[in-house]
Structure formats: C-alpha cells, structure tokens
Design a protein around this motif. Structure first.
Motif, PDB file in Angstrom:
ATOM      1  N   TRP A 202       0.863  -1.187   0.000  1.00  0.00           N
ATOM      2  CA  TRP A 202       0.000   0.000   0.000  1.00  0.00           C
ATOM      3  C   TRP A 202       0.897   1.234   0.000  1.00  0.00           C
ATOM      4  N   ILE A 203       0.645   2.161  -0.925  1.00  0.00           N
ATOM      5  CA  ILE A 203       1.426   3.393  -0.996  1.00  0.00           C
ATOM      6  C   ILE A 203       0.486   4.583  -0.888  1.00  0.00           C
ATOM      7  N   GLY A 204       0.783   5.468   0.040  1.00  0.00           N
ATOM      8  CA  GLY A 204       0.008   6.682   0.224  1.00  0.00           C
ATOM      9  C   GLY A 204       0.893   7.908   0.140  1.00  0.00           C
ATOM     10  N   PRO A 205       0.354   9.088   0.394  1.00  0.00           N
ATOM     11  CA  PRO A 205       1.138  10.319   0.274  1.00  0.00           C
ATOM     12  C   PRO A 205       2.253  10.451   1.299  1.00  0.00           C
ATOM     13  N   TYR A 206       2.195   9.681   2.389  1.00  0.00           N
ATOM     14  CA  TYR A 206       3.186   9.815   3.450  1.00  0.00           C
ATOM     15  C   TYR A 206       4.000   8.550   3.652  1.00  0.00           C
ATOM     16  N   GLY A 207       4.133   7.731   2.614  1.00  0.00           N
ATOM     17  CA  GLY A 207       4.968   6.552   2.735  1.00  0.00           C
ATOM     18  C   GLY A 207       4.255   5.302   2.258  1.00  0.00           C
TER      19      GLY A 207
ATOM     20  N   LEU B 292       3.950  -8.809  -6.717  1.00  0.00           N
ATOM     21  CA  LEU B 292       3.110  -8.530  -5.553  1.00  0.00           C
ATOM     22  C   LEU B 292       2.055  -7.478  -5.888  1.00  0.00           C
ATOM     23  N   PRO B 293       0.817  -7.654  -5.448  1.00  0.00           N
ATOM     24  CA  PRO B 293      -0.210  -6.633  -5.671  1.00  0.00           C
ATOM     25  C   PRO B 293       0.172  -5.292  -5.047  1.00  0.00           C
ATOM     26  N   VAL B 294      -0.106  -4.223  -5.769  1.00  0.00           N
ATOM     27  CA  VAL B 294       0.229  -2.867  -5.326  1.00  0.00           C
ATOM     28  C   VAL B 294      -0.994  -1.978  -5.458  1.00  0.00           C
ATOM     29  N   ILE B 295      -1.301  -1.218  -4.400  1.00  0.00           N
ATOM     30  CA  ILE B 295      -2.330  -0.184  -4.446  1.00  0.00           C
ATOM     31  C   ILE B 295      -1.635   1.134  -4.129  1.00  0.00           C
ATOM     32  N   ASP B 296      -1.495   1.984  -5.136  1.00  0.00           N
ATOM     33  CA  ASP B 296      -0.791   3.259  -4.999  1.00  0.00           C
ATOM     34  C   ASP B 296      -1.823   4.382  -5.088  1.00  0.00           C
ATOM     35  N   THR B 297      -2.079   5.033  -3.948  1.00  0.00           N
ATOM     36  CA  THR B 297      -3.148   6.037  -3.881  1.00  0.00           C
ATOM     37  C   THR B 297      -2.650   7.459  -4.122  1.00  0.00           C
ATOM     38  N   ARG B 298      -1.384   7.633  -4.465  1.00  0.00           N
ATOM     39  CA  ARG B 298      -0.838   8.987  -4.601  1.00  0.00           C
ATOM     40  C   ARG B 298      -1.471   9.764  -5.751  1.00  0.00           C
ATOM     41  N   SER B 299      -2.060   9.056  -6.716  1.00  0.00           N
ATOM     42  CA  SER B 299      -2.702   9.740  -7.845  1.00  0.00           C
ATOM     43  C   SER B 299      -4.128  10.165  -7.530  1.00  0.00           C
ATOM     44  N   MET B 300      -4.652   9.774  -6.381  1.00  0.00           N
ATOM     45  CA  MET B 300      -6.034  10.102  -6.016  1.00  0.00           C
ATOM     46  C   MET B 300      -6.155  11.522  -5.478  1.00  0.00           C
ATOM     47  N   ASP B 301      -7.352  12.074  -5.601  1.00  0.00           N
ATOM     48  CA  ASP B 301      -7.653  13.328  -4.921  1.00  0.00           C
ATOM     49  C   ASP B 301      -7.498  13.093  -3.417  1.00  0.00           C
ATOM     50  N   PRO B 302      -6.727  13.929  -2.704  1.00  0.00           N
ATOM     51  CA  PRO B 302      -6.456  13.677  -1.286  1.00  0.00           C
ATOM     52  C   PRO B 302      -7.714  13.548  -0.435  1.00  0.00           C
ATOM     53  N   ALA B 303      -8.705  14.391  -0.680  1.00  0.00           N
ATOM     54  CA  ALA B 303      -9.936  14.325   0.113  1.00  0.00           C
ATOM     55  C   ALA B 303     -10.680  13.019  -0.147  1.00  0.00           C
ATOM     56  N   THR B 304     -10.724  12.607  -1.419  1.00  0.00           N
ATOM     57  CA  THR B 304     -11.387  11.349  -1.763  1.00  0.00           C
ATOM     58  C   THR B 304     -10.668  10.168  -1.125  1.00  0.00           C
ATOM     59  N   ALA B 305      -9.335  10.199  -1.193  1.00  0.00           N
ATOM     60  CA  ALA B 305      -8.548   9.116  -0.598  1.00  0.00           C
ATOM     61  C   ALA B 305      -8.787   9.019   0.905  1.00  0.00           C
ATOM     62  N   CYS B 306      -8.847  10.171   1.566  1.00  0.00           N
ATOM     63  CA  CYS B 306      -9.067  10.186   3.011  1.00  0.00           C
ATOM     64  C   CYS B 306     -10.427   9.615   3.364  1.00  0.00           C
ATOM     65  N   ARG B 307     -11.453  10.019   2.620  1.00  0.00           N
ATOM     66  CA  ARG B 307     -12.808   9.513   2.886  1.00  0.00           C
ATOM     67  C   ARG B 307     -12.888   8.008   2.672  1.00  0.00           C
ATOM     68  N   LEU B 308     -12.229   7.534   1.609  1.00  0.00           N
ATOM     69  CA  LEU B 308     -12.310   6.114   1.290  1.00  0.00           C
ATOM     70  C   LEU B 308     -11.530   5.276   2.299  1.00  0.00           C
ATOM     71  N   VAL B 309     -10.390   5.770   2.730  1.00  0.00           N
ATOM     72  CA  VAL B 309      -9.612   5.054   3.741  1.00  0.00           C
ATOM     73  C   VAL B 309     -10.422   4.895   5.024  1.00  0.00           C
ATOM     74  N   CYS B 310     -11.196   5.928   5.373  1.00  0.00           N
ATOM     75  CA  CYS B 310     -11.984   5.891   6.612  1.00  0.00           C
ATOM     76  C   CYS B 310     -13.264   5.074   6.481  1.00  0.00           C
ATOM     77  N   SER B 311     -13.776   4.915   5.251  1.00  0.00           N
ATOM     78  CA  SER B 311     -15.070   4.263   5.086  1.00  0.00           C
ATOM     79  C   SER B 311     -14.999   2.859   4.496  1.00  0.00           C
ATOM     80  N   ALA B 312     -13.910   2.537   3.825  1.00  0.00           N
ATOM     81  CA  ALA B 312     -13.807   1.234   3.173  1.00  0.00           C
ATOM     82  C   ALA B 312     -13.357   0.159   4.163  1.00  0.00           C
ATOM     83  N   PRO B 313     -13.690  -1.095   3.882  1.00  0.00           N
ATOM     84  CA  PRO B 313     -13.184  -2.186   4.728  1.00  0.00           C
ATOM     85  C   PRO B 313     -11.664  -2.289   4.624  1.00  0.00           C
TER      86      PRO B 313
END
Length: 238
Positions: free
Chosen positions: A142-147, A174-195
């Motif tokens: 998993w890759i996000g804006p802070y590491g 290995l499977p990779v999910i890189d969220t750095r290309s996402m809108d930051p607000a959308t990424a934050c909402r999804l991280v908090c609401s998704a399983p």
C-alpha cells in the motif's frame, strides 16, 4: 543568510542548501531533513521528489533508509557538535547508508543518471519481505502520500522509500495499491469508510469500515476512485 520567505519548492530549497558548505539532504526512517547551513533545516515526508532534485543538482545526500532504526537512533545521538556533512556521511556509510554527490567517499553515487540505478539498488533490500508478502493470502503493498506499508504474514513493514519498494513489489509480482494519484480528500474519505484488506485471514461476509474484505474487493474500490492498482489480477486469492 536565509531569507525571510522560502519558496515551497524542492528546487528553491535545494538551491539554498547548495549555497552553503554545510548544506546536504538526509533521508531517514521518518522522512527527510534538508540542511540549509548549520542551523536551518526543512523537513518533510515526500522524500522521492526532494531526493531526485538533490541528486540532479549535485547536493550531498546521505540516504540512511536501509539502516536499522535502532542504529539510526544511536548514530543521531552520537553526532558530534558542528559535524560536517562529509564526516556525517562517513559515519552513516559505515552503518550501511548510501551516499550521493560525495565523490571523495568510495561508493558514492552522483548525477541524475544514477537516480534510477539507486532506486534499483535499494529495491534489492526489499526482496525478502516482498517474497513473504507474495506467499501471504492478501499480502500487498500500500502506498500513500506519506509513505508505504507492505503487509505480509501477521506483520507489516512501513517506511518512506516508496519508489524502491514499489520496484521490488512489481518485480516480485506482488499486488500494489498506490493512492498517490487520487484526490487527497477522496482518498481520506475512502480510507476511513472502506473495509480493511483481509491479510492472512478470511474476509468477513458483509464487511463495513471496521471489517475485512478481500484484497480484490478493496483494490477495486480504490481503482474506481483513481488509485493505481497493479498486479492484482495476477495475484492468487483463495
């Protein structure tokens, strides 16, 4: 002399560092520290952007991200007062750090052409844990804006060297999910609401934000929201 206002761009910051003999970039377990003279520093987490700029422009770099955390702590507390960047580089190199733009120290990289080669070399450090993650049901990077965080077995490995570990993950299938290309607000909402991804365990029948879903299901949620998802179709899920 440091001006009252510093433009928030790597190029401007590194230009200031280059104007001082003590200027250098340090990359460690908690992000980066850009030293502009003896007493002025800039810190942050987006290490790759500032690292690439420093390497290209010829700024001295001490990359200690491969040095164990407890060793980094010991080295930091043992630093002599008014230590020069050269002396600091020698101390950290002895502990396994990589250096750049310090041509008088054996093994130092230098120049923009070495940027990709350094990433490739650092990727080798992660081959072992990537293999463990590949053998784990639901194991992924998993890759996000802070590491980044690599999930394997019942453990995880977090750090601030996303490009190198991504190279290792892709090379190892290995499977990779890189969220750095996402809108930051959308990424934050999804991280908090998704399983959460079910790693080394069975997914829940009807997971909510506190539950666990399959890697494929979570990856699909983030892919549809703009994340870069790689190797998921090649991963074997039970």
């Amino acid at each position: 002399m440091i001006p009252d206002h510093v433009e928030p761009t790597p190029a401007a910051d590194i230009a200031l560092a280059l104007s001082d003999p003590h200027g250098h970039l340090f990359l460690g377990m908690a992000g980066y520290v850009l030293h502009i003279g003896k007493r002025h520093t800039l810190t942050g987490y987006d290490a790759e952007e500032v690292f690439g700029e420093a390497l290209t422009r010829g700024l001295a770099v001490v990359d200690a991200r491969r040095v164990p955390e407890f060793v980094q702590i010991d080295l930091a507390f043992a630093a002599p007062r008014d230590e020069t960047p050269h002396a600091k580089a020698v101390r950290y190199a002895a502990a396994g750090a990589r250096l750049a733009n310090l041509p008088d120290i054996h093994g130092s990289y230098g120049g923009s052409r070495d940027y990709a080669r350094m990433s490739q070399d650092r990727a080798k450090d992660y081959a072992g844990i990537v293999e463990k993650a590949r053998a784990t049901r639901g194991g992924h990077l998993w890759i996000g804006p802070y590491g980044s965080t690599l999930y394997y077995g019942d453990a995880r490995h977090s750090g601030f060297d996303p490009e190198a570990i991504k190279i290792a993950a892709l090379a190892g299938g290995l499977p990779v999910i890189d969220t750095r290309s996402m809108d930051p607000a959308t990424a934050c909402r999804l991280v908090c609401s998704a399983p959460q991804v079910a790693v080394n365990r069975d997914p829940d029948p009807n997971p909510d934000c506190l539950g666990y879903a399959s890697l494929r299901a979570v990856a699909d949620l983030f892919r549809r929201a703009g994340a870069e998802v790689l190797n998921i179709d090649l991963a074997e899920e039970v």
